[in-house]
Design a protein around this motif. Structure first.
Motif, PDB file in Angstrom:
ATOM      1  N   LEU A  32       0.752  -1.368   0.034  1.00  0.00           N
ATOM      2  CA  LEU A  32      -0.001   0.034  -0.107  1.00  0.00           C
ATOM      3  C   LEU A  32       0.891   1.398   0.106  1.00  0.00           C
ATOM      4  N   GLU A  33       1.986   1.054   0.615  1.00  0.00           N
ATOM      5  CA  GLU A  33       2.880   2.371   0.502  1.00  0.00           C
ATOM      6  C   GLU A  33       3.343   2.527  -0.896  1.00  0.00           C
ATOM      7  N   LEU A  34       3.586   1.675  -1.656  1.00  0.00           N
ATOM      8  CA  LEU A  34       3.965   1.712  -3.022  1.00  0.00           C
ATOM      9  C   LEU A  34       2.669   2.267  -3.820  1.00  0.00           C
ATOM     10  N   ALA A  58       1.754   3.406  11.034  1.00  0.00           N
ATOM     11  CA  ALA A  58       2.456   4.755  11.544  1.00  0.00           C
ATOM     12  C   ALA A  58       3.923   5.126  10.869  1.00  0.00           C
ATOM     13  N   THR A  59       4.586   3.898  10.513  1.00  0.00           N
ATOM     14  CA  THR A  59       5.700   3.878   9.905  1.00  0.00           C
ATOM     15  C   THR A  59       5.878   4.060   8.554  1.00  0.00           C
ATOM     16  N   ARG A  60       4.659   4.024   7.705  1.00  0.00           N
ATOM     17  CA  ARG A  60       4.409   4.066   6.372  1.00  0.00           C
ATOM     18  C   ARG A  60       3.505   5.451   5.948  1.00  0.00           C
ATOM     19  N   PRO A  61       4.358   6.503   6.088  1.00  0.00           N
ATOM     20  CA  PRO A  61       3.402   7.681   5.996  1.00  0.00           C
ATOM     21  C   PRO A  61       2.751   7.855   4.596  1.00  0.00           C
ATOM     22  N   GLY A  62       3.005   7.312   3.549  1.00  0.00           N
ATOM     23  CA  GLY A  62       2.423   7.488   2.327  1.00  0.00           C
ATOM     24  C   GLY A  62       0.752   6.664   2.412  1.00  0.00           C
ATOM     25  N   ALA A  64      -0.503   5.719   5.484  1.00  0.00           N
ATOM     26  CA  ALA A  64      -1.115   6.293   6.309  1.00  0.00           C
ATOM     27  C   ALA A  64      -2.010   7.192   5.905  1.00  0.00           C
ATOM     28  N   LYS A  65      -1.554   8.169   4.955  1.00  0.00           N
ATOM     29  CA  LYS A  65      -2.661   9.345   4.686  1.00  0.00           C
ATOM     30  C   LYS A  65      -3.817   8.943   3.867  1.00  0.00           C
ATOM     31  N   LEU A  66      -3.783   7.606   3.190  1.00  0.00           N
ATOM     32  CA  LEU A  66      -4.899   7.127   2.522  1.00  0.00           C
ATOM     33  C   LEU A  66      -5.946   5.792   3.294  1.00  0.00           C
ATOM     34  N   CYS A  67      -5.384   5.481   4.370  1.00  0.00           N
ATOM     35  CA  CYS A  67      -6.082   4.402   4.859  1.00  0.00           C
ATOM     36  C   CYS A  67      -6.714   4.747   6.376  1.00  0.00           C
ATOM     37  N   ALA A  68      -7.755   4.056   6.460  1.00  0.00           N
ATOM     38  CA  ALA A  68      -8.451   4.026   7.638  1.00  0.00           C
ATOM     39  C   ALA A  68      -8.386   2.463   8.138  1.00  0.00           C
ATOM     40  N   ILE A  69      -8.385   2.425   9.348  1.00  0.00           N
ATOM     41  CA  ILE A  69      -8.666   0.734  10.093  1.00  0.00           C
ATOM     42  C   ILE A  69      -9.701   0.411  10.455  1.00  0.00           C
ATOM     43  N   ARG A  70     -10.108  -0.592   9.994  1.00  0.00           N
ATOM     44  CA  ARG A  70     -11.481  -1.150  11.063  1.00  0.00           C
ATOM     45  C   ARG A  70     -10.889  -2.613  11.495  1.00  0.00           C
ATOM     46  N   HIS A  71     -11.212  -2.622  12.659  1.00  0.00           N
ATOM     47  CA  HIS A  71     -10.891  -3.872  13.490  1.00  0.00           C
ATOM     48  C   HIS A  71     -11.732  -4.962  13.056  1.00  0.00           C
ATOM     49  N   ALA A  72     -10.668  -6.120  12.936  1.00  0.00           N
ATOM     50  CA  ALA A  72     -11.140  -7.474  12.884  1.00  0.00           C
ATOM     51  C   ALA A  72     -10.340  -8.524  13.610  1.00  0.00           C
ATOM     52  N   PRO A  73     -11.027  -9.037  14.604  1.00  0.00           N
ATOM     53  CA  PRO A  73     -10.185  -9.839  15.742  1.00  0.00           C
ATOM     54  C   PRO A  73      -9.785 -11.152  15.201  1.00  0.00           C
ATOM     55  N   ASP A  74     -10.277 -11.701  13.998  1.00  0.00           N
ATOM     56  CA  ASP A  74      -9.816 -12.965  13.343  1.00  0.00           C
ATOM     57  C   ASP A  74      -9.379 -12.714  12.001  1.00  0.00           C
ATOM     58  N   ALA A  75      -8.678 -13.725  11.530  1.00  0.00           N
ATOM     59  CA  ALA A  75      -8.247 -13.866  10.322  1.00  0.00           C
ATOM     60  C   ALA A  75      -8.103 -15.343   9.812  1.00  0.00           C
ATOM     61  N   ILE A  76      -8.536 -15.653   8.394  1.00  0.00           N
ATOM     62  CA  ILE A  76      -8.776 -16.956   8.052  1.00  0.00           C
ATOM     63  C   ILE A  76      -7.463 -17.546   7.656  1.00  0.00           C
ATOM     64  N   PRO A  77      -7.096 -18.810   7.956  1.00  0.00           N
ATOM     65  CA  PRO A  77      -5.743 -19.228   7.768  1.00  0.00           C
ATOM     66  C   PRO A  77      -5.970 -19.828   6.407  1.00  0.00           C
TER      67      PRO A  77
END
Length: 355
Positions: A32-34, A58-62, A64-77
């Motif tokens: 996403l930074e690229l 926070a360490t990827r400023p480019g 960070a300007k375009l993203c909003a985070i939505r929390h998801a507690p799980d991930a599909i393996p």
């Protein structure tokens, strides 16, 4: 819970499954930074573990300007079966990203996660267009004349004539949106180029495409060697044939790379020859770089769905985002609907479906 920045955005360009893939979430955020450099006007809904994503973003400023985070507690393996994903993945990053598309919050979704789960969830949640019998999996491949679109690549092992016509329509819209071709040529894979070759369903599909009701630039039947030759811009086939062709092509590229390495390391003169040929070989390697073709697309849904290779790096994931953004920007879904409206309702299946 969404970050405060999310509330200020009316609609996201893409929802991103931040936790899907072998190297997630780092490779996703690096991609996403690229992508942020290429798509500064885009807005991304980043779905995943907020505690992990916040410091990384926070360490990827480019990005960070375009993203909003939505929390998801799980991930599909990666090894979860599609049926399990449907039952147990309701709070996963993949499911919530797909939910955002179904709810109209995002125009498309990109995931490097479990392929079977992504296809199953997208078909159930986003749903197939009413005019489409079955969605198709498509991707871009190299040829001697430039990039070509191939579909179906495995979503539908068995197809009837109507399915193949629909694949042609979707492939045409995809080539226009992603490759920028004003009138892409369509080829129907067969065991020969003669009109009498092939089974009944392939000949029936060809009759419809030749008839002109679809408005497509139909070339006719093609054979396997026509893919690499670039005879047509869009290669249409059933999923069984497409998957075999795709894997065969991938194997051939790896073989060629291995043989070149053997040749140029076989002797001192060969090593010297490599030094002289290095600039040309670097161009060849860039042209054949699999990351350049990363991003398979599930076509025929009420939204854009792009599957990135699970093991790709930042460059590969960024390319998958590029593909999705091209489709969103060019109104890909609407293009398919307009093309389908020209297809007569009585167009076959004249050959019975075999589900």
């Amino acid at each position: 819970m969404a970050t405060p920045a999310e509330g200020s955005l009316r609609r996201f360009s893409l929802a991103i499954d931040a936790m899907g893939g072998d190297h997630a979430p780092q490779s996703v955020l690096d991609g996403l930074e690229l992508a942020a450099e290429r798509h500064p006007q885009a807005r991304f809904l980043l779905v995943g573990d907020e505690a992990k994503l916040t410091p990384l973003l926070a360490t990827r400023p480019g990005a960070a300007k375009l993203c909003a985070i939505r929390h998801a507690p799980d991930a599909i393996p990666g090894d979860m079966k599609p049926t399990q994903a449907l039952r147990q993945g309701r709070n996963s990053s993949m499911r919530l990203a797909i939910d955002a598309v179904a709810a109209g919050e995002a125009a498309g979704v990109v995931s490097a996660g479990n392929t079977g789960a992504l296809m199953a969830l997208a078909k159930i949640v986003i749903k197939t267009m009413p005019e489409i019998g079955r969605p198709a999996l498509a991707a871009i491949a190299p040829s001697s004349r430039g990039d070509v679109v191939m579909l179906d690549l495995g979503a539908n092992v068995q197809c009837d004539a109507r399915n193949l016509v629909e694949f042609a329509i979707m492939g045409d819209a995809f080539a226009r949106a992603v490759l920028g071709l004003p009138a892409p040529s369509i080829g129907l894979m067969n065991v020969g180029s003669e009109e009498l070759k092939g089974d009944e369903r392939v000949r029936q599909a060809a009759d419809v495409l030749r008839g002109g009701s679809t408005g497509l630039n139909f070339h006719g039947f093609i054979e396997g060697h026509d893919i690499a030759a670039g005879t047509v811009d869009v290669v249409v086939m059933d999923g069984f044939t497409g998957n075999v062709a795709l894997k065969t092509g991938e194997g051939a590229l790896k073989l060629m790379g291995g043989l070149l390495k053997q040749v140029f390391t076989s002797s001192i003169p060969a090593r010297l020859g490599y030094l002289l040929a290095r600039p040309a070989l670097e161009r060849l390697r860039e042209w054949m770089d699999p990351r350049r073709y990363n991003g398979a697309i599930l076509l025929g849904l009420n939204g854009v769905v792009v599957k990135s290779h699970g093991g790709t790096d930042a460059k590969g994931f960024a390319h998958a985002v590029d593909v999705a953004m091209d489709m969103v920007t060019h109104g890909f879904t609407q293009q398919i609907r307009e093309s389908l409206s020209r297809l007569a309702p009585e167009t076959p299946p004249l050959v019975a479906r075999q589900d």
